[in-house]
Design a protein around this motif. Structure first.
Motif, PDB file in Angstrom:
ATOM      1  N   VAL A   1       1.079  -1.296  -0.430  1.00 35.66           N
ATOM      2  CA  VAL A   1      -0.103  -0.079   0.222  1.00 35.66           C
ATOM      3  C   VAL A   1       1.232   1.396   0.038  1.00 35.66           C
ATOM      4  N   PRO A   2       1.953   1.093   0.614  1.00 32.26           N
ATOM      5  CA  PRO A   2       2.507   2.945   0.830  1.00 32.26           C
ATOM      6  C   PRO A   2       3.741   2.929  -0.309  1.00 32.26           C
ATOM      7  N   LEU A   3       3.700   0.982  -1.520  1.00 28.20           N
ATOM      8  CA  LEU A   3       4.173   1.736  -1.979  1.00 28.20           C
ATOM      9  C   LEU A   3       3.487   1.951  -3.601  1.00 28.20           C
ATOM     10  N   ALA A   4       2.077   1.608  -3.228  1.00 32.29           N
ATOM     11  CA  ALA A   4       1.214   2.371  -4.381  1.00 32.29           C
ATOM     12  C   ALA A   4       1.123   3.385  -5.005  1.00 32.29           C
ATOM     13  N   GLN A   5       0.588   3.961  -3.411  1.00 35.32           N
ATOM     14  CA  GLN A   5       0.433   5.261  -3.281  1.00 35.32           C
ATOM     15  C   GLN A   5       1.624   6.328  -3.056  1.00 35.32           C
ATOM     16  N   THR A   6       3.179   5.772  -3.036  1.00 32.48           N
ATOM     17  CA  THR A   6       4.287   6.748  -3.260  1.00 32.48           C
ATOM     18  C   THR A   6       4.397   7.000  -4.560  1.00 32.48           C
ATOM     19  N   LEU A   7       3.669   5.321  -5.757  1.00 32.94           N
ATOM     20  CA  LEU A   7       4.022   5.492  -6.736  1.00 32.94           C
ATOM     21  C   LEU A   7       2.669   6.393  -8.068  1.00 32.94           C
ATOM     22  N   LEU A   8       1.149   6.384  -7.034  1.00 35.67           N
ATOM     23  CA  LEU A   8       0.407   7.631  -7.427  1.00 35.67           C
ATOM     24  C   LEU A   8       0.545   8.612  -7.327  1.00 35.67           C
ATOM     25  N   ARG A   9       1.359   9.177  -6.175  1.00 37.53           N
ATOM     26  CA  ARG A   9       2.077  10.620  -6.007  1.00 37.53           C
ATOM     27  C   ARG A   9       3.337  11.013  -7.005  1.00 37.53           C
ATOM     28  N   ALA A  10       3.799   9.719  -7.750  1.00 39.37           N
ATOM     29  CA  ALA A  10       4.584  10.655  -8.794  1.00 39.37           C
ATOM     30  C   ALA A  10       4.634  10.220  -9.758  1.00 39.37           C
ATOM     31  N   GLY A  11       2.464  10.056 -10.248  1.00 39.47           N
ATOM     32  CA  GLY A  11       2.024  10.135 -11.462  1.00 39.47           C
ATOM     33  C   GLY A  11       2.796   8.349 -12.215  1.00 39.47           C
ATOM     34  N   ILE A  12       2.322   8.107 -11.609  1.00 30.73           N
ATOM     35  CA  ILE A  12       1.983   6.437 -11.677  1.00 30.73           C
ATOM     36  C   ILE A  12       1.049   5.861 -11.644  1.00 30.73           C
TER      37      ILE A  12
ATOM     38  N   ILE B   1      -1.659  -7.485  -3.855  1.00 35.40           N
ATOM     39  CA  ILE B   1      -2.342  -7.356  -4.586  1.00 35.40           C
ATOM     40  C   ILE B   1      -4.140  -6.671  -3.956  1.00 35.40           C
ATOM     41  N   GLU B   2      -4.071  -7.864  -3.063  1.00 35.40           N
ATOM     42  CA  GLU B   2      -4.991  -7.700  -2.266  1.00 35.40           C
ATOM     43  C   GLU B   2      -5.464  -6.081  -1.719  1.00 35.40           C
ATOM     44  N   ALA B   3      -4.424  -6.245  -1.032  1.00 40.65           N
ATOM     45  CA  ALA B   3      -4.571  -5.108  -0.113  1.00 40.65           C
ATOM     46  C   ALA B   3      -4.499  -3.532  -1.360  1.00 40.65           C
ATOM     47  N   VAL B   4      -3.712  -3.658  -2.064  1.00 42.43           N
ATOM     48  CA  VAL B   4      -3.538  -2.658  -2.940  1.00 42.43           C
ATOM     49  C   VAL B   4      -5.331  -2.408  -3.702  1.00 42.43           C
ATOM     50  N   ALA B   5      -5.746  -3.253  -3.932  1.00 45.85           N
ATOM     51  CA  ALA B   5      -6.796  -3.206  -4.680  1.00 45.85           C
ATOM     52  C   ALA B   5      -7.857  -2.574  -3.779  1.00 45.85           C
ATOM     53  N   MET B   6      -7.784  -3.026  -2.265  1.00 47.72           N
ATOM     54  CA  MET B   6      -8.415  -2.967  -1.463  1.00 47.72           C
ATOM     55  C   MET B   6      -9.047  -0.931  -0.702  1.00 47.72           C
ATOM     56  N   GLU B   7      -6.633  -1.419  -0.859  1.00 52.15           N
ATOM     57  CA  GLU B   7      -6.891   0.299  -0.301  1.00 52.15           C
ATOM     58  C   GLU B   7      -6.757   1.402  -1.171  1.00 52.15           C
ATOM     59  N   VAL B   8      -6.022   0.958  -1.756  1.00 50.25           N
ATOM     60  CA  VAL B   8      -5.886   2.501  -3.008  1.00 50.25           C
ATOM     61  C   VAL B   8      -6.738   1.697  -4.742  1.00 50.25           C
ATOM     62  N   PRO B   9      -7.978   2.354  -4.815  1.00 44.88           N
ATOM     63  CA  PRO B   9      -8.857   1.745  -5.383  1.00 44.88           C
ATOM     64  C   PRO B   9      -8.224   2.630  -6.733  1.00 44.88           C
TER      65      PRO B   9
ATOM     66  N   ALA C   1      -8.572 -12.148  -6.198  1.00 49.33           N
ATOM     67  CA  ALA C   1      -7.993 -11.466  -5.414  1.00 49.33           C
ATOM     68  C   ALA C   1      -7.683  -9.264  -5.145  1.00 49.33           C
ATOM     69  N   GLY C   2      -8.454  -9.157  -6.891  1.00 48.37           N
ATOM     70  CA  GLY C   2      -8.591  -8.214  -7.000  1.00 48.37           C
ATOM     71  C   GLY C   2      -7.645  -7.677  -8.427  1.00 48.37           C
ATOM     72  N   ALA C   3      -7.447  -7.944  -9.044  1.00 46.80           N
ATOM     73  CA  ALA C   3      -6.141  -7.516  -9.845  1.00 46.80           C
ATOM     74  C   ALA C   3      -7.294  -7.282 -11.178  1.00 46.80           C
ATOM     75  N   ARG C   4      -6.641  -6.190 -12.015  1.00 50.68           N
ATOM     76  CA  ARG C   4      -7.561  -5.821 -13.424  1.00 50.68           C
ATOM     77  C   ARG C   4      -7.190  -6.119 -14.657  1.00 50.68           C
ATOM     78  N   PHE C   5      -5.451  -6.611 -14.380  1.00 50.27           N
ATOM     79  CA  PHE C   5      -5.298  -6.898 -15.250  1.00 50.27           C
ATOM     80  C   PHE C   5      -3.954  -8.390 -15.238  1.00 50.27           C
ATOM     81  N   ALA C   6      -3.730  -8.763 -16.670  1.00 45.66           N
ATOM     82  CA  ALA C   6      -2.893 -10.118 -15.279  1.00 45.66           C
ATOM     83  C   ALA C   6      -1.659 -10.122 -17.012  1.00 45.66           C
ATOM     84  N   VAL C   7      -0.787 -10.413 -16.661  1.00 44.29           N
ATOM     85  CA  VAL C   7       0.524 -10.270 -17.589  1.00 44.29           C
ATOM     86  C   VAL C   7       1.108 -11.935 -17.425  1.00 44.29           C
ATOM     87  N   SER C   8       1.562 -12.211 -18.694  1.00 48.76           N
ATOM     88  CA  SER C   8       2.464 -13.562 -18.508  1.00 48.76           C
ATOM     89  C   SER C   8       3.846 -13.406 -19.263  1.00 48.76           C
ATOM     90  N   PRO C   9       5.154 -13.663 -19.135  1.00 55.17           N
ATOM     91  CA  PRO C   9       6.101 -13.249 -19.626  1.00 55.17           C
ATOM     92  C   PRO C   9       6.538 -14.321 -21.476  1.00 55.17           C
TER      93      PRO C   9
END
Ligand code: 3PG
Length: 209
Positions: free
Chosen positions: A29-40, A56-64, A85-93
């Motif tokens: 959550v702190p990472l997601a908030q930091t990224l948002l503040r940076a414009g990501i 993923i669950e924590a970010v989906a719930m707490e940083v919508p 878990a709340g992921a809105r997209f998925a990526v594979s290698p």
């Protein structure tokens, strides 16, 4: 809209995608908030650690406001799990026939060769992850693929950094670049959000240029 095309709509305004490995879900959550503040405002949390799902669950719930996705999704069972878990997209290698045909959510398959690009296109995908970009020919390879595949867009990932990101983003077939260069695992581990914020701001500026 099919899951083959919805990721490209969902991520249409995203040009720089952090690829995050989290060993401790409480950092999410702190990472997601930091990224948002940076414009990501989108992030990929990779399934490369035990903490990934809870993160993923924590970010989906707490940083919508953060568009959180799951990376390193290797099969449909994992895709269902990250979706729950709340992921809105998925990526594979890479990709498999199963993932290409049965994706249950917005999905970015990986493609490293012309044949893999063709398989993804045949399944209806318009956006693929070009991975590992630097190791498989980088900019020259992407330029070459644009001729026979003018409608395919790429999220170039693997070896992208502050020095080469702009050159990738300047290619007409590159929709976005992904990478860990502005979310280094050691900074996450030590809680150095100030440095991550600084690096992420620089990355966001590259994305907007
Ligand atoms: C990925 O899974 O997309 C890559 O591991 C990210 O590559 P990078 O660490 O070289 O940025």
């Amino acid at each position: 809209m099919s899951n083959a095309t919805s990721a490209s709509r969902l991520l249409a305004s995203v040009s720089v995608l952090p690829v995050v490995v989290l060993q401790d879900a409480t950092h999410a959550v702190p990472l997601a908030q930091t990224l948002l503040r940076a414009g990501i405002d989108a992030m990929e949390i990779t399934l490369r650690s035990d903490a990934a799902l809870s993160a993923i669950e924590a970010v989906a719930m707490e940083v919508p406001q953060m568009l959180v996705g799951a990376g390193t999704v290797l099969d449909i069972a994992q895709m269902r799990t990250v979706q729950a878990a709340g992921a809105r997209f998925a990526v594979s290698p890479g990709a498999s026939e199963e993932l290409l045909s049965a994706a249950c959510m917005p999905y970015i398959p990986g493609a490293a060769t012309a044949s893999e690009c063709m398989a993804a296109q045949r399944a209806g995908y318009t956006l693929v992850k070009f991975f590992p970009a630097e190791a498989i020919g980088g900019i020259a390879a992407l330029r070459a693929l644009s001729g026979p595949m003018p409608n395919l867009r790429f999220c170039a990932t693997g070896g992208i950094n502050a020095a080469n990101a702009s050159a990738y983003l300047a290619l007409s077939n590159v929709a976005c670049v992904g990478g860990s260069w502005f979310v280094p695992e050691d900074h996450i581990a030590t809680g150095d959000l100030r440095s991550i914020g600084r690096l992420a701001k620089q990355a966001a500026v590259l994305g907007r240029a």
